[in-house]
Design a protein around this motif. Structure first.
Motif, PDB file in Angstrom:
ATOM      1  N   LEU A  36      14.386 -12.887   9.731  1.00 36.82           N
ATOM      2  CA  LEU A  36      12.939 -12.922  10.684  1.00 36.82           C
ATOM      3  C   LEU A  36      11.915 -13.489  10.195  1.00 36.82           C
ATOM      4  O   LEU A  36      11.173 -13.982  10.394  1.00 36.82           O
ATOM      5  CB  LEU A  36      12.803 -11.716  11.525  1.00 36.82           C
ATOM      6  N   LEU A  37      11.953 -13.033   8.692  1.00 37.16           N
ATOM      7  CA  LEU A  37      10.948 -13.464   7.675  1.00 37.16           C
ATOM      8  C   LEU A  37      10.153 -14.645   7.312  1.00 37.16           C
ATOM      9  O   LEU A  37       9.529 -15.381   7.617  1.00 37.16           O
ATOM     10  CB  LEU A  37      10.728 -12.650   6.263  1.00 37.16           C
ATOM     11  N   GLY A  38      11.691 -15.029   6.786  1.00 31.54           N
ATOM     12  CA  GLY A  38      11.370 -16.889   7.272  1.00 31.54           C
ATOM     13  C   GLY A  38      11.280 -17.494   8.069  1.00 31.54           C
ATOM     14  O   GLY A  38      10.491 -18.781   7.969  1.00 31.54           O
ATOM     15  N   ARG A  39      11.209 -16.829   9.428  1.00 36.31           N
ATOM     16  CA  ARG A  39      11.356 -17.672  10.532  1.00 36.31           C
ATOM     17  C   ARG A  39       9.747 -17.403  10.935  1.00 36.31           C
ATOM     18  O   ARG A  39       9.055 -18.394  11.198  1.00 36.31           O
ATOM     19  CB  ARG A  39      12.249 -16.989  11.318  1.00 36.31           C
ATOM     20  N   PHE A  40       9.217 -16.312  10.355  1.00 34.86           N
ATOM     21  CA  PHE A  40       7.788 -16.375  11.107  1.00 34.86           C
ATOM     22  C   PHE A  40       6.857 -17.039  10.264  1.00 34.86           C
ATOM     23  O   PHE A  40       6.042 -16.980  11.013  1.00 34.86           O
ATOM     24  CB  PHE A  40       7.505 -15.090  10.168  1.00 34.86           C
ATOM     25  N   ALA A  76       0.982  -1.297   0.042  1.00 35.79           N
ATOM     26  CA  ALA A  76      -0.132  -0.057   0.044  1.00 35.79           C
ATOM     27  C   ALA A  76       0.737   1.102   0.318  1.00 35.79           C
ATOM     28  O   ALA A  76       2.228   1.233   0.623  1.00 35.79           O
ATOM     29  CB  ALA A  76      -1.209  -0.210   0.990  1.00 35.79           C
ATOM     30  N   ARG A  77       0.193   2.164  -0.531  1.00 36.09           N
ATOM     31  CA  ARG A  77       1.349   3.478  -0.639  1.00 36.09           C
ATOM     32  C   ARG A  77       1.734   4.117   0.661  1.00 36.09           C
ATOM     33  O   ARG A  77       0.850   4.086   1.808  1.00 36.09           O
ATOM     34  CB  ARG A  77       0.094   4.805  -1.264  1.00 36.09           C
ATOM     35  N   GLY A  78       2.837   4.593   0.754  1.00 35.64           N
ATOM     36  CA  GLY A  78       3.471   4.678   2.079  1.00 35.64           C
ATOM     37  C   GLY A  78       3.736   3.904   3.076  1.00 35.64           C
ATOM     38  O   GLY A  78       4.526   3.796   4.122  1.00 35.64           O
ATOM     39  N   SER A  79       3.852   2.118   2.968  1.00 31.18           N
ATOM     40  CA  SER A  79       4.803   0.958   3.329  1.00 31.18           C
ATOM     41  C   SER A  79       5.634   1.055   3.178  1.00 31.18           C
ATOM     42  O   SER A  79       6.260   1.695   1.740  1.00 31.18           O
ATOM     43  CB  SER A  79       3.185  -0.649   3.109  1.00 31.18           C
ATOM     44  N   GLY A  80       6.540   0.574   3.627  1.00 33.06           N
ATOM     45  CA  GLY A  80       7.668  -0.616   2.909  1.00 33.06           C
ATOM     46  C   GLY A  80       7.954  -1.215   2.418  1.00 33.06           C
ATOM     47  O   GLY A  80       7.153  -1.513   1.608  1.00 33.06           O
ATOM     48  N   ARG A  81       9.345  -1.475   1.875  1.00 30.44           N
ATOM     49  CA  ARG A  81       8.831  -2.301   0.780  1.00 30.44           C
ATOM     50  C   ARG A  81       9.747  -3.418   1.378  1.00 30.44           C
ATOM     51  O   ARG A  81      10.465  -3.565   2.315  1.00 30.44           O
ATOM     52  CB  ARG A  81      10.402  -1.548  -0.643  1.00 30.44           C
ATOM     53  N   PHE A  82       9.790  -4.731   0.818  1.00 30.73           N
ATOM     54  CA  PHE A  82       9.900  -6.023   0.787  1.00 30.73           C
ATOM     55  C   PHE A  82      12.039  -6.199   1.270  1.00 30.73           C
ATOM     56  O   PHE A  82      12.563  -4.959   0.309  1.00 30.73           O
ATOM     57  CB  PHE A  82      10.073  -7.430   0.131  1.00 30.73           C
ATOM     58  N   ALA A  83      12.220  -6.120   2.775  1.00 32.47           N
ATOM     59  CA  ALA A  83      13.669  -6.032   2.729  1.00 32.47           C
ATOM     60  C   ALA A  83      14.049  -6.365   1.947  1.00 32.47           C
ATOM     61  O   ALA A  83      14.921  -7.919   1.679  1.00 32.47           O
ATOM     62  CB  ALA A  83      14.078  -6.415   4.495  1.00 32.47           C
ATOM     63  N   THR A  84      15.701  -6.326   0.853  1.00 34.20           N
ATOM     64  CA  THR A  84      16.815  -6.348   0.283  1.00 34.20           C
ATOM     65  C   THR A  84      17.735  -5.447   0.366  1.00 34.20           C
ATOM     66  O   THR A  84      17.910  -4.336  -0.270  1.00 34.20           O
ATOM     67  CB  THR A  84      16.267  -6.441  -1.109  1.00 34.20           C
ATOM     68  N   ASP A  85      18.741  -6.307   0.123  1.00 32.84           N
ATOM     69  CA  ASP A  85      20.186  -5.689  -0.064  1.00 32.84           C
ATOM     70  C   ASP A  85      21.003  -6.356  -1.079  1.00 32.84           C
ATOM     71  O   ASP A  85      22.050  -6.108  -2.074  1.00 32.84           O
ATOM     72  CB  ASP A  85      20.913  -5.892   1.414  1.00 32.84           C
ATOM     73  N   LEU A 134      19.708  -5.257   7.514  1.00 30.91           N
ATOM     74  CA  LEU A 134      18.587  -6.190   6.176  1.00 30.91           C
ATOM     75  C   LEU A 134      19.109  -7.485   6.570  1.00 30.91           C
ATOM     76  O   LEU A 134      17.452  -8.135   6.441  1.00 30.91           O
ATOM     77  CB  LEU A 134      19.104  -5.423   4.973  1.00 30.91           C
ATOM     78  N   ARG A 135      19.514  -7.664   6.771  1.00 29.44           N
ATOM     79  CA  ARG A 135      19.293  -9.741   6.798  1.00 29.44           C
ATOM     80  C   ARG A 135      19.368  -9.960   7.857  1.00 29.44           C
ATOM     81  O   ARG A 135      18.572 -11.520   7.537  1.00 29.44           O
ATOM     82  CB  ARG A 135      21.310  -9.862   6.207  1.00 29.44           C
TER      83      ARG A 135
END
Length: 244
Positions: free
Chosen positions: A171-175, A40-49, A165-166
């Protein structure tokens, strides 16, 4: 990009480990399909380096692109509405990969915008791309000071920010494991405590850990991702429950 009326399947963010034989620079495969729910507008992006090599389906036309990494989480000027799939690289390539034919990817991508049943064919096309790509030889080792300079040059951020970031991506994968309490999950992912993890989630995704876990729980996907070769490679799935 596709309009929301073209997308009938649930919003989806999917990550898979690369296939055996893929170039070492390939970190993972991804599919992102949305109608402004996950972005959604204004939200962050998926974490990636990481750098992204992707194919975009634009309703009859396709475009291959190699995009630089996001230097940080920034508010979106507008929500994403469409579908994109490709590979994420672990480091900036010394040169762009050779030309690849986007047609197989485009055909599979167009089908996935309507149904998850086409996901195996899209994964197969992405696997083919990962196996075909060639890159220059990996860089040699450097001193710590040179390593810090290269990290900032390649990602736009410091190594400390890169590590944060990493850690968030881990963390996302552990959810997806609902049995692990959030307090334990924080320690497993490398945070000092649960409050440290919560601050990271709000900084990077503008959502508390509980909301992210709710969207990242394990999914059966019917029969679409039950093939052993795909299921065992699954790293992360985020969907919107209200659209299922």
């Amino acid at each position: 990009m596709l309009s929301s009326s073209d997308l009938t399947a649930a919003p989806l963010y999917l990550e898979l480990a690369p296939p055996t034989g893929a170039a070492v620079q390939v970190d993972h495969l991804f599919v992102f399909r949305d109608t402004d729910v996950l972005s959604a507008r204004g939200s962050g992006r998926f974490a990636t380096d990481l750098f992204t090599l992707s194919v975009t389906d634009k309703g009859g036309g396709t475009r291959m692109s190699l995009a630089p990494p996001c230097p940080d989480f920034v508010p979106r000027p507008s929500s994403f509405c469409g579908i994109v799939a490709g590979l994420r690289l672990s480091a900036r390539p010394e040169r762009r990969p050779g030309t690849v034919a986007p047609e197989p990817l485009a055909a599979a991508l167009g089908k996935v915008r309507q149904s998850d049943d086409a996901l195996p064919s899209l994964v197969a096309a992405l696997d083919g791309l990962a196996s075909e790509l060639t890159f220059a030889a990996p860089p040699q080792t450097f001193s710590d000071r040179t390593g810090r300079r290269r990290a900032r040059a390649e990602t736009g951020i410091s190594r400390r920010r890169l590590a944060a970031l990493r850690r968030f991506r881990l963390l996302l994968g552990r959810f997806a494991d609902p049995a692990l309490p959030l307090s334990d999950l924080a320690l497993v992912a490398g945070y000092y405590d649960q409050s440290h993890m919560s601050a990271s989630c709000r900084a990077f995704a503008d959502r508390p850990p509980g909301a992210l876990r709710f969207q990242a729980t394990e999914r059966a996907f019917g029969l679409s991702l039950q093939e052993r070769g795909i299921k065992d490679r699954l790293r992360l799935v985020i969907m919107d429950d209200s659209k299922e």
